[in-house]
Design a protein around this motif. Sequence first.
Motif, mmCIF file in Angstrom:
data_model
loop_
_atom_site.group_PDB
_atom_site.id
_atom_site.type_symbol
_atom_site.label_atom_id
_atom_site.label_comp_id
_atom_site.label_asym_id
_atom_site.label_seq_id
_atom_site.Cartn_x
_atom_site.Cartn_y
_atom_site.Cartn_z
ATOM 1 N N GLU A 138 3.573 5.678 -5.751
ATOM 2 C CA GLU A 138 3.363 5.729 -7.203
ATOM 3 C C GLU A 138 2.230 6.675 -7.558
ATOM 4 O O GLU A 138 2.332 7.445 -8.520
ATOM 5 C CB GLU A 138 3.047 4.329 -7.741
ATOM 6 C CG GLU A 138 4.212 3.376 -7.697
ATOM 7 C CD GLU A 138 3.811 1.937 -8.015
ATOM 8 O OE1 GLU A 138 2.651 1.698 -8.407
ATOM 9 O OE2 GLU A 138 4.675 1.060 -7.831
ATOM 10 N N ASP A 139 1.142 6.640 -6.778
ATOM 11 C CA ASP A 139 -0.002 7.516 -7.033
ATOM 12 C C ASP A 139 0.391 8.986 -6.932
ATOM 13 O O ASP A 139 -0.161 9.836 -7.639
ATOM 14 C CB ASP A 139 -1.146 7.229 -6.061
ATOM 15 C CG ASP A 139 -1.829 5.893 -6.326
ATOM 16 O OD1 ASP A 139 -1.572 5.284 -7.386
ATOM 17 O OD2 ASP A 139 -2.617 5.460 -5.456
ATOM 18 N N LYS A 187 2.227 1.756 -3.422
ATOM 19 C CA LYS A 187 1.195 2.238 -4.338
ATOM 20 C C LYS A 187 0.908 3.721 -4.112
ATOM 21 O O LYS A 187 0.759 4.479 -5.069
ATOM 22 C CB LYS A 187 -0.084 1.429 -4.195
ATOM 23 C CG LYS A 187 -1.158 1.852 -5.189
ATOM 24 C CD LYS A 187 -2.341 0.949 -5.171
ATOM 25 C CE LYS A 187 -3.414 1.307 -6.154
ATOM 26 N NZ LYS A 187 -3.452 2.625 -6.709
ATOM 27 N N VAL A 188 0.852 4.137 -2.873
ATOM 28 C CA VAL A 188 0.631 5.550 -2.564
ATOM 29 C C VAL A 188 1.765 6.386 -3.155
ATOM 30 O O VAL A 188 1.527 7.444 -3.746
ATOM 31 C CB VAL A 188 0.496 5.778 -1.046
ATOM 32 C CG1 VAL A 188 0.555 7.261 -0.703
ATOM 33 C CG2 VAL A 188 -0.798 5.160 -0.532
ATOM 34 N N GLN A 237 -2.925 18.102 -2.697
ATOM 35 C CA GLN A 237 -2.002 16.971 -2.637
ATOM 36 C C GLN A 237 -1.758 16.554 -1.188
ATOM 37 O O GLN A 237 -1.772 15.365 -0.866
ATOM 38 C CB GLN A 237 -0.667 17.332 -3.300
ATOM 39 C CG GLN A 237 -0.736 17.446 -4.795
ATOM 40 C CD GLN A 237 0.610 17.819 -5.402
ATOM 41 O OE1 GLN A 237 1.609 17.965 -4.697
ATOM 42 N NE2 GLN A 237 0.631 17.988 -6.710
ATOM 43 N N THR A 288 0.838 -1.202 0.000
ATOM 44 C CA THR A 288 0.000 0.000 0.000
ATOM 45 C C THR A 288 0.868 1.246 0.000
ATOM 46 O O THR A 288 0.596 2.200 -0.740
ATOM 47 C CB THR A 288 -0.947 0.013 1.226
ATOM 48 O OG1 THR A 288 -1.815 -1.113 1.145
ATOM 49 C CG2 THR A 288 -1.763 1.293 1.281
ATOM 50 N N SER A 347 1.446 10.411 -10.150
ATOM 51 C CA SER A 347 0.494 10.367 -11.260
ATOM 52 C C SER A 347 0.197 11.764 -11.796
ATOM 53 O O SER A 347 0.373 12.771 -11.100
ATOM 54 C CB SER A 347 -0.812 9.694 -10.823
ATOM 55 O OG SER A 347 -1.536 10.564 -9.971
ATOM 56 N N GLU A 377 -2.689 12.936 -12.407
ATOM 57 C CA GLU A 377 -3.820 13.483 -11.651
ATOM 58 C C GLU A 377 -3.338 14.243 -10.411
ATOM 59 O O GLU A 377 -3.820 15.341 -10.122
ATOM 60 C CB GLU A 377 -4.758 12.352 -11.234
ATOM 61 C CG GLU A 377 -5.955 12.809 -10.427
ATOM 62 C CD GLU A 377 -6.828 11.662 -9.955
ATOM 63 O OE1 GLU A 377 -7.690 11.929 -9.103
ATOM 64 O OE2 GLU A 377 -6.662 10.517 -10.419
ATOM 65 N N MET A 378 -2.385 13.675 -9.700
ATOM 66 C CA MET A 378 -1.869 14.346 -8.506
ATOM 67 C C MET A 378 -1.063 15.583 -8.870
ATOM 68 O O MET A 378 -1.129 16.594 -8.178
ATOM 69 C CB MET A 378 -1.007 13.388 -7.683
ATOM 70 C CG MET A 378 -1.803 12.416 -6.851
ATOM 71 S SD MET A 378 -2.890 13.205 -5.648
ATOM 72 C CE MET A 378 -1.707 13.828 -4.478
ATOM 73 N N LYS A 421 -4.409 9.158 2.984
ATOM 74 C CA LYS A 421 -3.823 7.837 2.746
ATOM 75 C C LYS A 421 -2.904 7.416 3.893
ATOM 76 O O LYS A 421 -2.866 6.245 4.257
ATOM 77 C CB LYS A 421 -3.095 7.821 1.408
ATOM 78 C CG LYS A 421 -4.059 7.989 0.232
ATOM 79 C CD LYS A 421 -3.427 7.688 -1.083
ATOM 80 C CE LYS A 421 -4.381 7.874 -2.228
ATOM 81 N NZ LYS A 421 -5.336 6.815 -2.397
#
Length: 135
Positions: A48-49, A45-46, A63, A42, A52, A54-55, A70
């Motif tokens: 990596e997100d 993944k956070v 942000q 997790t 993104s 989008e971020m 998260k």
Amino acid sequence: MENKKLRVNTGVKIEVNDEGDVIVARLNDNQFIERFHDIVETMEKVSEDMESEEMKNKDGRAQLDVVNEKTRDIMSDIDGLFGTDSCKKVFGDIIPSAYALADFFDQLIPIFEEYSNEKQKSIAAKYNRARKGHK
């Protein structure tokens, strides 16, 4: 008849602050290991997100709101894994940075490895061929 007592070691207590507070790593529970890896995944993944598109299109405050949300989720998972208020014991009354979370997990891994190695040596000593009378 005398009462008998049985104690099974299910893990290791780890001191996490100068006040002597401990968290419990139930290393003999296969679900513990699975949940530990889930938290690490997790966190990855956070991370990596955060990279993104989008971020990147969000302003700094938005942000930060996502990161804090998260991180609170990860903290809840850590408390579920190590026991109530584990994050408070480890980090105090803060929302830890990604670096602090990573540092926490980096410090746990050698403890887990040492415990695992000791258990393997103990099992080998208890259940070796010579002890059972094999030639």
